[in-house]
Design an enzyme around this catalytic site. Structure first.
Site, PDB file in Angstrom:
ATOM      1  N   ASP A   1      -0.975  -5.828  -1.380  1.00 19.90           N
ATOM      2  CA  ASP A   1      -1.246  -5.577  -2.804  1.00 19.90           C
ATOM      3  C   ASP A   1      -0.002  -5.862  -3.648  1.00 19.90           C
ATOM      4  O   ASP A   1      -0.061  -6.572  -4.673  1.00 19.90           O
ATOM      5  CB  ASP A   1      -1.655  -4.100  -2.918  1.00 19.90           C
ATOM      6  CG  ASP A   1      -2.392  -3.771  -4.201  1.00 19.90           C
ATOM      7  OD1 ASP A   1      -2.771  -4.710  -4.930  1.00 19.90           O
ATOM      8  OD2 ASP A   1      -2.606  -2.571  -4.456  1.00 19.90           O
TER       9      ASP A   1
ATOM     10  N   ASP B   1       1.782 -15.489   5.260  1.00 20.32           N
ATOM     11  CA  ASP B   1       1.772 -14.626   4.083  1.00 20.32           C
ATOM     12  C   ASP B   1       0.530 -14.964   3.263  1.00 20.32           C
ATOM     13  O   ASP B   1       0.312 -16.134   2.911  1.00 20.32           O
ATOM     14  CB  ASP B   1       3.048 -14.921   3.283  1.00 20.32           C
ATOM     15  CG  ASP B   1       3.192 -14.041   2.056  1.00 20.32           C
ATOM     16  OD1 ASP B   1       2.179 -13.585   1.497  1.00 20.32           O
ATOM     17  OD2 ASP B   1       4.351 -13.834   1.640  1.00 20.32           O
TER      18      ASP B   1
ATOM     19  N   GLY C   1       2.721  -3.411   0.379  1.00 22.50           N
ATOM     20  CA  GLY C   1       2.058  -4.315   1.318  1.00 22.50           C
ATOM     21  C   GLY C   1       1.489  -5.562   0.665  1.00 22.50           C
ATOM     22  O   GLY C   1       2.122  -6.190  -0.193  1.00 22.50           O
TER      23      GLY C   1
ATOM     24  N   TYR D   1      -2.327   2.088   5.427  1.00 27.84           N
ATOM     25  CA  TYR D   1      -3.460   2.987   5.679  1.00 27.84           C
ATOM     26  C   TYR D   1      -3.629   3.346   7.154  1.00 27.84           C
ATOM     27  O   TYR D   1      -4.519   4.111   7.514  1.00 27.84           O
ATOM     28  CB  TYR D   1      -4.748   2.411   5.094  1.00 27.84           C
ATOM     29  CG  TYR D   1      -4.882   2.611   3.588  1.00 27.84           C
ATOM     30  CD1 TYR D   1      -3.924   3.327   2.865  1.00 27.84           C
ATOM     31  CD2 TYR D   1      -5.969   2.107   2.879  1.00 27.84           C
ATOM     32  CE1 TYR D   1      -4.040   3.518   1.489  1.00 27.84           C
ATOM     33  CE2 TYR D   1      -6.096   2.303   1.501  1.00 27.84           C
ATOM     34  CZ  TYR D   1      -5.135   3.000   0.803  1.00 27.84           C
ATOM     35  OH  TYR D   1      -5.266   3.188  -0.545  1.00 27.84           O
TER      36      TYR D   1
ATOM     37  N   THR E   1      -4.753  -1.925   8.085  1.00 28.08           N
ATOM     38  CA  THR E   1      -3.896  -1.797   9.288  1.00 28.08           C
ATOM     39  C   THR E   1      -2.411  -1.646   8.978  1.00 28.08           C
ATOM     40  O   THR E   1      -1.588  -1.649   9.890  1.00 28.08           O
ATOM     41  CB  THR E   1      -4.071  -3.002  10.238  1.00 28.08           C
ATOM     42  OG1 THR E   1      -3.568  -4.180   9.591  1.00 28.08           O
ATOM     43  CG2 THR E   1      -5.515  -3.205  10.634  1.00 28.08           C
ATOM     44  N   GLY E   2      -2.064  -1.534   7.694  1.00 28.93           N
ATOM     45  CA  GLY E   2      -0.655  -1.353   7.315  1.00 28.93           C
ATOM     46  C   GLY E   2      -0.437   0.079   6.865  1.00 28.93           C
ATOM     47  O   GLY E   2      -0.486   1.025   7.670  1.00 28.93           O
TER      48      GLY E   2
HETATM   49  N1  AR6 Z   1       0.422 -11.309   3.893  1.00 31.96           N
HETATM   50  C1  AR6 Z   1      -0.400 -11.014   4.931  1.00 31.96           C
HETATM   51  N2  AR6 Z   1      -0.430  -9.802   5.525  1.00 31.96           N
HETATM   52  C2  AR6 Z   1       0.428  -8.863   5.069  1.00 31.96           C
HETATM   53  C3  AR6 Z   1       1.316  -9.083   3.987  1.00 31.96           C
HETATM   54  C4  AR6 Z   1       1.291 -10.375   3.397  1.00 31.96           C
HETATM   55  N3  AR6 Z   1       2.093 -10.704   2.370  1.00 31.96           N
HETATM   56  N4  AR6 Z   1       2.016  -7.936   3.761  1.00 31.96           N
HETATM   57  C5  AR6 Z   1       1.585  -7.035   4.666  1.00 31.96           C
HETATM   58  N5  AR6 Z   1       0.649  -7.589   5.462  1.00 31.96           N
HETATM   59  P1  AR6 Z   1      -1.269  -3.157   3.802  1.00 31.96           P
HETATM   60  P2  AR6 Z   1      -3.571  -1.289   3.883  1.00 31.96           P
HETATM   61  C6  AR6 Z   1      -0.150  -6.974   6.567  1.00 31.96           C
HETATM   62  O1  AR6 Z   1      -0.324  -2.031   3.922  1.00 31.96           O
HETATM   63  O2  AR6 Z   1      -3.167  -0.790   5.221  1.00 31.96           O
HETATM   64  C7  AR6 Z   1      -0.998  -0.737  -0.686  1.00 31.96           C
HETATM   65  O3  AR6 Z   1      -0.027   0.123  -1.225  1.00 31.96           O
HETATM   66  C8  AR6 Z   1       0.332  -5.654   7.133  1.00 31.96           C
HETATM   67  O4  AR6 Z   1       1.289  -5.914   8.163  1.00 31.96           O
HETATM   68  O5  AR6 Z   1      -1.001  -4.214   2.819  1.00 31.96           O
HETATM   69  O6  AR6 Z   1      -5.020  -1.622   3.628  1.00 31.96           O
HETATM   70  C9  AR6 Z   1      -2.311  -0.632  -1.426  1.00 31.96           C
HETATM   71  O7  AR6 Z   1      -2.124  -0.472  -2.816  1.00 31.96           O
HETATM   72  C10 AR6 Z   1      -0.949  -5.065   7.672  1.00 31.96           C
HETATM   73  O8  AR6 Z   1      -1.253  -5.569   8.968  1.00 31.96           O
HETATM   74  O9  AR6 Z   1      -2.782  -2.614   3.435  1.00 31.96           O
HETATM   75  C11 AR6 Z   1      -2.938   0.575  -0.810  1.00 31.96           C
HETATM   76  O10 AR6 Z   1      -2.432   1.766  -1.371  1.00 31.96           O
HETATM   77  C12 AR6 Z   1      -2.031  -5.583   6.717  1.00 31.96           C
HETATM   78  O11 AR6 Z   1      -1.434  -6.679   6.026  1.00 31.96           O
HETATM   79  C13 AR6 Z   1      -2.504   0.494   0.644  1.00 31.96           C
HETATM   80  O12 AR6 Z   1      -1.299  -0.277   0.628  1.00 31.96           O
HETATM   81  C14 AR6 Z   1      -2.526  -4.576   5.699  1.00 31.96           C
HETATM   82  O13 AR6 Z   1      -1.421  -3.768   5.264  1.00 31.96           O
HETATM   83  C15 AR6 Z   1      -3.492  -0.257   1.496  1.00 31.96           C
HETATM   84  O14 AR6 Z   1      -3.099  -0.191   2.834  1.00 31.96           O
END
Ligand code: AR6
Length: 171
Positions: free
Chosen positions: A34, A10, A32, A126, A123-124
């Protein structure tokens, strides 16, 4: 040269100089990574983001750019917020994702951060395919000149961890 490490975990628990947030342009929070950063880091981070919106980033932080704030109650010193592109099957937005990693390292250099933890940006929520996101992450960090000594990629699940592992050993 920067050393790259993979961590299954995490991002909010990483005791590094700076953690990178996969933010959105509003800088005002989301889900996610954020959501987790703001939840665990406390209100100081949001206050710093609001101050950025009130000053340099009135229209928000553009996709592909990065900016730092305090890390509040997180074990890190700073959060570097970057905005990844939303995946598109019809348009190549990989330059913007490359820019996120480059710009975050540039900001880390400005701060004097030597250890930086990145999530797999875009990769989440988005929707960017993890294998391509891993390729861009690893290749960009390897090819960007920086004073950062250690980059840790923090992977939240086994699948992403394995994909990053393959990518690291392939290149
Ligand atoms: N620690 C590490 N990795 C994580 C965690 C964590 N606590 N939580 C999720 N992941 P994302 P994006 C992984 O969705 O795709 C937000 O609403 C997750 O499995 O956090 O860039 C923002 O405000 C994935 O592989 O970011 C934006 O609106 C990766 O982190 C939007 O999401 C990124 O997933 C950004 O989307």
């Amino acid at each position: 040269m920067v050393s790259l490490t993979l961590v299954r975990g995490d991002i909010t628990e990483q005791a590094v100089d700076a953690v990178v947030n996969a933010a959105n342009s509003s800088l005002l929070g989301g889900g996610g990574v954020d959501g987790a950063i703001h939840r665990k880091g406390g209100p100081e981070i949001l206050a710093a983001c609001r101050a950025l919106r009130a000053s340099h980033y009135g229209k928000g932080l553009p996709t592909g750019q990065a900016v730092a704030t305090t890390a509040g109650r997180l074990p890190a010193r700073w959060v570097i917020h970057t905005v990844g592109p939303v995946w598109s099957a019809t348009e190549d937005r990989s330059g913007l994702l490359t820019s996120c990693y480059r710009e975050a390292l540039r900001v880390a250099d400005e701060l004097g951060a030597e250890t930086v933890a990145f999530p797999a940006v875009s990769t989440g929520i988005y929707g960017w395919p993890v294998d391509d996101g891993a390729r861009i992450a690893v290749d960009t960090v390897r090819s960007t000149p920086t004073a950062v000594r250690e980059v840790h990629f923090i992977l939240f699940d086994d699948n992403a961890f394995r994909i990053f592992e393959d990518r690291l050993s392939a290149s």
